[in-house]
Design an enzyme around this catalytic site. Structure first.
Site, PDB file in Angstrom:
ATOM      1  N   SER A  82       0.825  -1.208   0.000  1.00 22.16           N
ATOM      2  CA  SER A  82       0.000   0.000   0.000  1.00 22.16           C
ATOM      3  C   SER A  82       0.864   1.264   0.000  1.00 22.16           C
ATOM      4  O   SER A  82       1.932   1.320   0.615  1.00 22.16           O
ATOM      5  CB  SER A  82      -0.882   0.016   1.242  1.00 22.16           C
ATOM      6  OG  SER A  82      -1.527   1.260   1.321  1.00 22.16           O
ATOM      7  N   THR A 131      -9.250  -1.055   3.732  1.00 20.89           N
ATOM      8  CA  THR A 131      -9.157  -1.432   2.320  1.00 20.89           C
ATOM      9  C   THR A 131      -9.604  -2.878   2.131  1.00 20.89           C
ATOM     10  O   THR A 131     -10.072  -3.526   3.086  1.00 20.89           O
ATOM     11  CB  THR A 131      -7.740  -1.143   1.758  1.00 20.89           C
ATOM     12  OG1 THR A 131      -7.763  -1.343   0.351  1.00 20.89           O
ATOM     13  CG2 THR A 131      -6.667  -2.025   2.376  1.00 20.89           C
ATOM     14  N   LYS A 183     -13.937  -3.269   3.413  1.00 17.60           N
ATOM     15  CA  LYS A 183     -14.722  -2.036   3.282  1.00 17.60           C
ATOM     16  C   LYS A 183     -16.216  -2.240   3.523  1.00 17.60           C
ATOM     17  O   LYS A 183     -16.871  -1.400   4.123  1.00 17.60           O
ATOM     18  CB  LYS A 183     -14.534  -1.428   1.884  1.00 17.60           C
ATOM     19  CG  LYS A 183     -13.214  -0.732   1.685  1.00 17.60           C
ATOM     20  CD  LYS A 183     -13.181  -0.054   0.320  1.00 17.60           C
ATOM     21  CE  LYS A 183     -11.850   0.627   0.074  1.00 17.60           C
ATOM     22  NZ  LYS A 183     -11.803   1.345  -1.182  1.00 17.60           N
ATOM     23  N   ASN A 229     -14.161   3.496   4.037  1.00 20.20           N
ATOM     24  CA  ASN A 229     -12.703   3.468   3.821  1.00 20.20           C
ATOM     25  C   ASN A 229     -11.949   4.267   4.884  1.00 20.20           C
ATOM     26  O   ASN A 229     -10.729   4.266   4.902  1.00 20.20           O
ATOM     27  CB  ASN A 229     -12.319   3.926   2.401  1.00 20.20           C
ATOM     28  CG  ASN A 229     -12.307   5.429   2.253  1.00 20.20           C
ATOM     29  OD1 ASN A 229     -12.928   6.153   3.026  1.00 20.20           O
ATOM     30  ND2 ASN A 229     -11.605   5.926   1.250  1.00 20.20           N
ATOM     31  N   ASP A 255     -13.947   7.712  -0.988  1.00 23.14           N
ATOM     32  CA  ASP A 255     -13.602   7.276  -2.350  1.00 23.14           C
ATOM     33  C   ASP A 255     -14.341   8.072  -3.424  1.00 23.14           C
ATOM     34  O   ASP A 255     -13.738   8.531  -4.400  1.00 23.14           O
ATOM     35  CB  ASP A 255     -13.922   5.784  -2.540  1.00 23.14           C
ATOM     36  CG  ASP A 255     -12.855   4.881  -1.943  1.00 23.14           C
ATOM     37  OD1 ASP A 255     -11.699   5.321  -1.799  1.00 23.14           O
ATOM     38  OD2 ASP A 255     -13.178   3.723  -1.628  1.00 23.14           O
ATOM     39  N   GLY A 307     -16.938  -2.355  -5.149  1.00 20.38           N
ATOM     40  CA  GLY A 307     -16.978  -1.321  -4.113  1.00 20.38           C
ATOM     41  C   GLY A 307     -16.653   0.079  -4.622  1.00 20.38           C
ATOM     42  O   GLY A 307     -17.368   1.042  -4.324  1.00 20.38           O
ATOM     43  N   TYR A 323      -3.882   2.529 -10.329  1.00 22.97           N
ATOM     44  CA  TYR A 323      -2.799   3.529 -10.347  1.00 22.97           C
ATOM     45  C   TYR A 323      -1.416   2.877 -10.369  1.00 22.97           C
ATOM     46  O   TYR A 323      -0.394   3.561 -10.378  1.00 22.97           O
ATOM     47  CB  TYR A 323      -2.908   4.485  -9.143  1.00 22.97           C
ATOM     48  CG  TYR A 323      -3.002   3.762  -7.827  1.00 22.97           C
ATOM     49  CD1 TYR A 323      -1.889   3.293  -7.173  1.00 22.97           C
ATOM     50  CD2 TYR A 323      -4.246   3.535  -7.251  1.00 22.97           C
ATOM     51  CE1 TYR A 323      -1.989   2.608  -5.989  1.00 22.97           C
ATOM     52  CE2 TYR A 323      -4.361   2.859  -6.049  1.00 22.97           C
ATOM     53  CZ  TYR A 323      -3.229   2.399  -5.428  1.00 22.97           C
ATOM     54  OH  TYR A 323      -3.336   1.713  -4.262  1.00 22.97           O
TER      55      TYR A 323
HETATM   56  P1  NAP Z   1     -13.975  -4.931  -6.122  1.00 21.51           P
HETATM   57  O1  NAP Z   1     -14.971  -4.521  -5.104  1.00 21.51           O
HETATM   58  O2  NAP Z   1     -13.351  -6.288  -6.045  1.00 21.51           O
HETATM   59  O3  NAP Z   1     -14.704  -4.758  -7.566  1.00 21.51           O
HETATM   60  C1  NAP Z   1     -14.052  -5.066  -8.773  1.00 21.51           C
HETATM   61  C2  NAP Z   1     -15.061  -5.094  -9.907  1.00 21.51           C
HETATM   62  O4  NAP Z   1     -14.366  -5.468 -11.097  1.00 21.51           O
HETATM   63  C3  NAP Z   1     -16.171  -6.133  -9.718  1.00 21.51           C
HETATM   64  O5  NAP Z   1     -17.349  -5.698 -10.342  1.00 21.51           O
HETATM   65  C4  NAP Z   1     -15.592  -7.330 -10.468  1.00 21.51           C
HETATM   66  O6  NAP Z   1     -16.553  -8.235 -10.913  1.00 21.51           O
HETATM   67  C5  NAP Z   1     -14.971  -6.626 -11.653  1.00 21.51           C
HETATM   68  N1  NAP Z   1     -13.980  -7.465 -12.308  1.00 21.51           N
HETATM   69  C6  NAP Z   1     -12.901  -8.064 -11.766  1.00 21.51           C
HETATM   70  N2  NAP Z   1     -12.236  -8.773 -12.696  1.00 21.51           N
HETATM   71  C7  NAP Z   1     -12.921  -8.612 -13.848  1.00 21.51           C
HETATM   72  C8  NAP Z   1     -12.746  -9.112 -15.169  1.00 21.51           C
HETATM   73  N3  NAP Z   1     -11.737  -9.930 -15.487  1.00 21.51           N
HETATM   74  N4  NAP Z   1     -13.645  -8.752 -16.124  1.00 21.51           N
HETATM   75  C9  NAP Z   1     -14.686  -7.945 -15.816  1.00 21.51           C
HETATM   76  N5  NAP Z   1     -14.917  -7.443 -14.572  1.00 21.51           N
HETATM   77  C10 NAP Z   1     -14.039  -7.787 -13.614  1.00 21.51           C
HETATM   78  O7  NAP Z   1     -12.754  -3.906  -6.173  1.00 21.51           O
HETATM   79  P2  NAP Z   1     -12.823  -2.316  -5.926  1.00 21.51           P
HETATM   80  O8  NAP Z   1     -12.555  -2.026  -4.499  1.00 21.51           O
HETATM   81  O9  NAP Z   1     -14.067  -1.815  -6.533  1.00 21.51           O
HETATM   82  O10 NAP Z   1     -11.529  -1.847  -6.741  1.00 21.51           O
HETATM   83  C11 NAP Z   1     -11.494  -1.873  -8.158  1.00 21.51           C
HETATM   84  C12 NAP Z   1     -10.170  -1.286  -8.637  1.00 21.51           C
HETATM   85  O11 NAP Z   1     -10.118   0.097  -8.308  1.00 21.51           O
HETATM   86  C13 NAP Z   1      -8.941  -1.925  -7.987  1.00 21.51           C
HETATM   87  O12 NAP Z   1      -7.920  -2.028  -8.940  1.00 21.51           O
HETATM   88  C14 NAP Z   1      -8.539  -0.920  -6.922  1.00 21.51           C
HETATM   89  O13 NAP Z   1      -7.156  -0.945  -6.652  1.00 21.51           O
HETATM   90  C15 NAP Z   1      -8.926   0.381  -7.603  1.00 21.51           C
HETATM   91  N6  NAP Z   1      -9.199   1.458  -6.630  1.00 21.51           N
HETATM   92  C16 NAP Z   1      -8.490   2.602  -6.779  1.00 21.51           C
HETATM   93  C17 NAP Z   1      -8.735   3.648  -5.920  1.00 21.51           C
HETATM   94  C18 NAP Z   1      -7.954   4.915  -6.100  1.00 21.51           C
HETATM   95  O14 NAP Z   1      -7.933   5.701  -5.150  1.00 21.51           O
HETATM   96  N7  NAP Z   1      -7.388   5.152  -7.264  1.00 21.51           N
HETATM   97  C19 NAP Z   1      -9.686   3.538  -4.891  1.00 21.51           C
HETATM   98  C20 NAP Z   1     -10.405   2.343  -4.785  1.00 21.51           C
HETATM   99  C21 NAP Z   1     -10.153   1.285  -5.678  1.00 21.51           C
HETATM  100  P3  NAP Z   1     -17.136  -9.392  -9.907  1.00 21.51           P
HETATM  101  O15 NAP Z   1     -17.922  -8.660  -8.891  1.00 21.51           O
HETATM  102  O16 NAP Z   1     -17.930 -10.250 -10.801  1.00 21.51           O
HETATM  103  O17 NAP Z   1     -15.939 -10.068  -9.315  1.00 21.51           O
END
Ligand code: NAP
Length: 292
Positions: free
Chosen positions: A19, A66, A70, A91, A106, A134, A230
């Site tokens: 992280s 995280t 969450k 978060n 977020d 999320g 990122y």
């Molecule tokens: P999450 O809750 O696990 O959600 C991920 C989403 O992506 C789910 O809808 C998942 O589908 C989908 N997904 C995963 N693999 C896939 C694939 N191969 N094809 C199509 N859809 C797919 O994760 P999250 O917390 O939302 O985070 C998502 C991304 O955003 C991560 O990379 C995280 O590091 C990033 N993020 C960045 C920030 C920032 O500040 N820049 C903040 C938060 C998150 P299923 O539900 O079917 O598994």
């Protein structure tokens, strides 16, 4: 500064080894002259309740939450507030007069990055969110409340997509449209989109060659393409958009803004964006972020 008066802050997740939050928050404390220290803690799901009790026992100032906690931490806290109350995702935990209060920064973090770095005001825009997890949920509520003209949710699991659609409709009366990645209408949606956001982990280190299956080629020239991933800074999805001449927005801005907002909730003070951006940008450009 007296070391015995130093306040402890932290990150609860699993894994947390790579992280960037400890770099971000410790630098924010230094810039603001806050006598605090921020550490990351790998917390197993079955130990989440005990970890929350530790916030109380150790008189911690607060923690970030995280993956994968969450959406699970809510019941262990005294109450939820702001976006966390609406979305159920936390978060940031703040210790407020003996109470532990859950917030989510977020959605607002993304909007700040969209406005300041992406130079886009979402009101009246047509937005496509790829992924319905999320982060997508946090963005969907904020974008809907900001008055977007249309919100398309593209998920691979129809049940999850429907759940997010229903939550937006029932809680704030917003009619989002649900689609799958295989939907034949996706190119038409792309053609009218003003903003496309990758809210899936596709493209994240180490699987950096991956990208969501979305027809960027159908987007109009002014469509902004954003990635929440990122690490790396320039994902394959963003590089593809650049090749097509589309403007892009990296995920690092959101990471920094959500951290700035968390720091403000804990301390009442707002750390400056630019030095934090420089530090994290440097760490990411050096390659994999150093382990904490
Ligand atoms: P999450 O809750 O696990 O959600 C991920 C989403 O992506 C789910 O809808 C998942 O589908 C989908 N997904 C995963 N693999 C896939 C694939 N191969 N094809 C199509 N859809 C797919 O994760 P999250 O917390 O939302 O985070 C998502 C991304 O955003 C991560 O990379 C995280 O590091 C990033 N993020 C960045 C920030 C920032 O500040 N820049 C903040 C938060 C998150 P299923 O539900 O079917 O598994």
């Amino acid at each position: 500064m007296k070391i015995e008066e130093r306040r402890l802050f932290g990150l609860f997740g699993d894994p947390v080894g790579h992280s960037l939050s400890p770099y971000l928050q410790n630098e924010a404390f230094r810039l603001l002259g806050i006598n605090g220290v921020y550490l990351s803690f790998a917390v197993k799901q079955e130990e989440l309740g005990a970890a929350v009790e530790a916030i109380r026992c150790l008189n911690m100032g607060g923690v970030n939450i995280t993956i994968p906690h969450k959406e699970r931490i809510g019941p262990y806290l005294d109450r939820l507030a702001g976006d966390a109350l609406l979305t159920g995702s936390v978060n940031t935990v703040v210790s407020e007069d003996g109470e532990l209060v859950g917030y989510s920064t977020d959605g607002e973090g993304f909007l700040l990055s969209l406005r300041h770095q992406g130079q886009m005001e979402p009101t009246g825009k047509k937005v496509v969110l790829l992924g319905v997890g999320g982060a997508a949920r946090a963005l969907a509520f904020r974008l809907a409340q900001a008055g977007v003209a249309a919100l398309y949710l593209v998920g691979r699991n129809p049940e999850k997509t429907n759940r997010l659609q229903a939550a937006l409709r029932d809680r704030i009366g917003f009619p989002a449209v649900g689609l799958s990645f295989a939907d034949p209408g996706l190119a038409e949606v792309a053609a009218e989109a003003d903003l496309v956001v990758n809210a899936t982990p596709l493209g994240m280190f180490p699987a950096t060659a991956e990208q969501p299956a979305f027809p960027l080629v159908a987007c109009h020239r002014g469509c902004l393409v954003a990635d929440l991933v990122y690490h790396p800074l320039k994902t394959t999805f963003l590089r593809e958009a650049r090749k097509l001449g589309l403007p892009t927005l990296e995920g690092l801005g959101m990471l920094i803004y959500q951290g700035i907002l968390a720091c403000r909730l804990w301390t009442g003070l707002t750390p400056p964006f630019t030095p934090l951006y420089r530090l994290l940008n440097e760490l990411l450009e050096e390659g994999a972020p150093p382990s904490t």
